[in-house]
Design a protein around this motif. Sequence first.
Motif, PDB file in Angstrom:
ATOM      1  N   THR A 137      12.801  13.288  95.829  1.00  0.00           N
ATOM      2  CA  THR A 137      12.338  12.350  96.857  1.00  0.00           C
ATOM      3  C   THR A 137      10.729  12.676  97.424  1.00  0.00           C
ATOM      4  OG1 THR A 137      13.239  13.703  98.540  1.00  0.00           O
ATOM      5  CG2 THR A 137      14.579  12.128  97.748  1.00  0.00           C
ATOM      6  N   THR A 138      10.636  14.031  97.188  1.00  0.00           N
ATOM      7  CA  THR A 138       9.194  14.377  97.345  1.00  0.00           C
ATOM      8  C   THR A 138       8.037  13.791  96.439  1.00  0.00           C
ATOM      9  OG1 THR A 138       9.922  16.560  98.575  1.00  0.00           O
ATOM     10  CG2 THR A 138       7.478  16.304  97.572  1.00  0.00           C
ATOM     11  N   SER A 139       8.548  13.771  94.998  1.00  0.00           N
ATOM     12  CA  SER A 139       7.895  13.310  93.956  1.00  0.00           C
ATOM     13  C   SER A 139       7.611  11.855  94.026  1.00  0.00           C
ATOM     14  CB  SER A 139       8.198  13.682  92.520  1.00  0.00           C
ATOM     15  OG  SER A 139       8.581  15.010  92.324  1.00  0.00           O
ATOM     16  N   LEU A 140       8.866  11.129  94.477  1.00  0.00           N
ATOM     17  CA  LEU A 140       8.811   9.757  94.447  1.00  0.00           C
ATOM     18  C   LEU A 140       7.934   9.399  95.824  1.00  0.00           C
ATOM     19  CD1 LEU A 140      12.411   8.683  93.722  1.00  0.00           C
ATOM     20  CD2 LEU A 140      10.331   8.159  92.315  1.00  0.00           C
ATOM     21  N   ALA A 141       8.069  10.073  96.939  1.00  0.00           N
ATOM     22  CA  ALA A 141       7.051   9.725  98.146  1.00  0.00           C
ATOM     23  C   ALA A 141       5.689   9.960  97.718  1.00  0.00           C
ATOM     24  CB  ALA A 141       7.485  10.698  99.285  1.00  0.00           C
TER      25      ALA A 141
END
Length: 154
Positions: A137-141
Amino acid sequence: MSLNRHQSAGYMTNWAARLFARAIDQKLKPLGFSSGYLPVFFALADGGARTQKQLARDAGIEQPTMAATLNRMERDGLITREKDSEDRRVTHIRLSPEARENAKDIQAIVDQVNEAALSGLNSLEQRVFLDALGKVTTSLAKAEDEDDPKPDDQ
C-alpha cells in the motif's frame, strides 16, 4: 499468453477485499452498518471530529464518494455535522452517540472476520503478510502521488 489470476497480486488482493466486505457486511447488517462506513468509523472512533476533506484524505476516498457515504451515514443516524463556530463554511463531522454505543460490537465483528481470514496462517506468517501488505500500500500510494500532477505543474 497465459493469465493466472492466482498469481496476480492485484486480482488476489481485490478478491480478498470483496470477501472481507461480504463477511463484514453480513455481520454488521443487524447493527444498521456496512463495510463502506468503516473508513469513516475508524477515522472518527477516537471521538474527535474531522471535516469531509480530512476524512476523504485519511481514508483515501474520492470527495464525491465520501460525500455520498456521509449522506448515507447521516440518514442512518451514524454521524452528526456541526458548523464551525468561527468559520460557518467548515463543517465538523463526528460519530453519533448511537454509533459510539456500537463501537465495541463493530470492532469485535471486524476482529472476528480478520481472525477468520488469517486463521490459515501461523503468527509469523500473519506478521509477514500484514507487513507485506503495508509495503504494497505504501508503494502504490507513493506511485499514485508521483503520477498526480501538482498544482505547480498545471
